[in-house]
Motif scaffolding. Structure first.
Motif: not given
Ligand code: PMP
Length: 386
Positions: A250-256
């Motif tokens: 989720x951390x990565x997806x939120x950055x995207x």
């Protein structure tokens, strides 16, 4: 050989960086490393929910988040109003009944949005209603409900307002604080472009205050416990072992999402839905609903002479594309194509082109290429508008 592709309204395909974030070595959830990640996630979630208030992260599917809302925000025996215009509005009612709340169902014909005046009338007739439960994007019918207007109505009463935004958040414009919603439930498997398994719950200060006086048996689902850990002195934390890998994803997806820009993400979903809708109509097919259609999913009436599962099975077995049949009482009456999360114009064109072949094979009288052409024209116009 088929490439497997998902064009369903969740779970959705994962961006490569989200996929690989899930295969990183496990980190312990009490380490500063994980807690820093959790801090970033909590912060970025506020942006997506458009709130300054807390967003809780529970290790649960979306339904778990809905149940947790009723369990925390009301006591057994209290009255809740559920707006039922599809499978997921009805789910609020079923959860309420199983938790021994008195449930008033506001029945809305499937395919239509709720009239805020009808909610106002229910609140006037039953001022004991403690919680109103609504749905942003009703995934079973493809309808968007008018949450902003509903919040205005509920805020003029004694009740709190909980919204199931499980399929709608990230894909549709949504302003939790500005509109005045008390509890907003999302899940990771749709607009958030992650696997299923986390329930994300935005909770207002008013709801936090109100829940102090509620008596409902709960332990794992306690918002109080989640809030206490979230506001821990050093770095935010969770009361129980969270789904660590999913939080990292989720951390990565939120950055995207934030890199693309939330309003660009909303626009992308809108464009994909408008383009697909034009293509479907150009083929001579009918949408299930013509009002307030969702940017998340296009719900299409099954052409006469076939069942929705004839279409979905062929799409999957012959072409590797997961679209899905209807749900509940309209299971065979409709089929659904999702365009939420990690989905772009090429995905929509490809799914529609394949659908045309499948329909032709099933002897549905369509003209090959006419849907694709209409969709291409919508995309072309949007490019020319710049
Ligand atoms: N509400 C809506 C609007 C949904 O689309 C879904 C999932 N399709 C749910 C609730 C239930 O979520 P979950 O399957 O994660 O429990």
């Amino acid at each position: 050989m088929h490439k497997y592709r998902i064009m369903a309204p969740g779970p959705v395909e994962l961006p490569p960086s989200v996929l690989s974030a899930g295969s990183q070595p496990m980190i312990h959830h009490r380490t500063p490393q994980f807690r820093q990640i959790f801090k970033d996630v909590s912060q970025n979630l506020k942006h997506v929910f458009m709130t300054e208030q807390s967003v809780l992260v529970l290790s649960a599917g979306g339904t778990g988040g809905m149940e947790a809302c009723i369990a925390n925000l009301t006591s057994p025996g209290e009255t809740i109003l559920t707006i039922c215009g599809g499978v997921f509005g009805e789910r609020w009612a079923k959860i309420g009944e199983s938790l021994q709340r008195k449930v008033i169902r506001l029945e809305v014909p499937w395919g239509y949005k709720v009239d805020p005046l009808a909610v106002a009338a229910c609140l006037k007739e039953s001022p004991e209603i403690a919680l109103v439960c609504g749905t942003l994007s009703e995934t079973s019918t493809g309808v968007i409900h008018p949450i902003k207007e509903l919040a205005k109505v509920v805020n003029g009463s004694n009740a709190l307002f909980a919204v199931d935004a499980i399929s709608g958040l990230v894909a549709c414009e949504f302003f939790m604080d500005e509109w005045g919603v008390d509890a907003v439930v999302a899940g990771t498997q749709k607009g958030f472009m992650c696997p299923p398994g986390l329930a994300l719950i935005g909770i207002s200060e008013k709801a936090i205050e109100t829940m102090k006086s509620k008596q409902s048996p709960k332990f794992y689902w306690s918002f109080e416990a989640a809030l206490k850990s979230l506001k821990a002195d050093a770095l935010p934390d969770t009361p129980w072992t969270p789904n660590v890998s999913l939080v990292v994803q989720l951390h990565q997806a939120l950055e995207l999402i934030l890199k693309e820009g939330l309003s660009n993400v909303w626009d992308r979903h809108l464009l994909l839905s408008q383009a697909l809708r034009s293509g479907i109509e150009a083929l001579g097919l009918k949408l299930f609903s013509n009002e307030a259609t969702s940017p998340v999913v296009t719900v299409i009436r099954t052409p006469e002479g076939v069942a929705s599962t004839d279409i979905t099975k062929k799409m999957l077995n012959d072409w590797g594309i997961s679209i899905i049949a209807g749900q509940g009482k309209i299971k065979q009456e409709v089929f659904r194509i999702g365009h939420v999360g990690y989905c772009d114009r090429s995905d929509v064109l490809m799914a529609l082109a394949v659908l045309e072949v499948v329909l032709k094979e099933l002897q549905i009288p369509i003209s090959l290429g006419s849907g694709v052409k209409a969709t291409q024209e919508v995309f072309l116009k949007s490019i020319q508008r710049g």
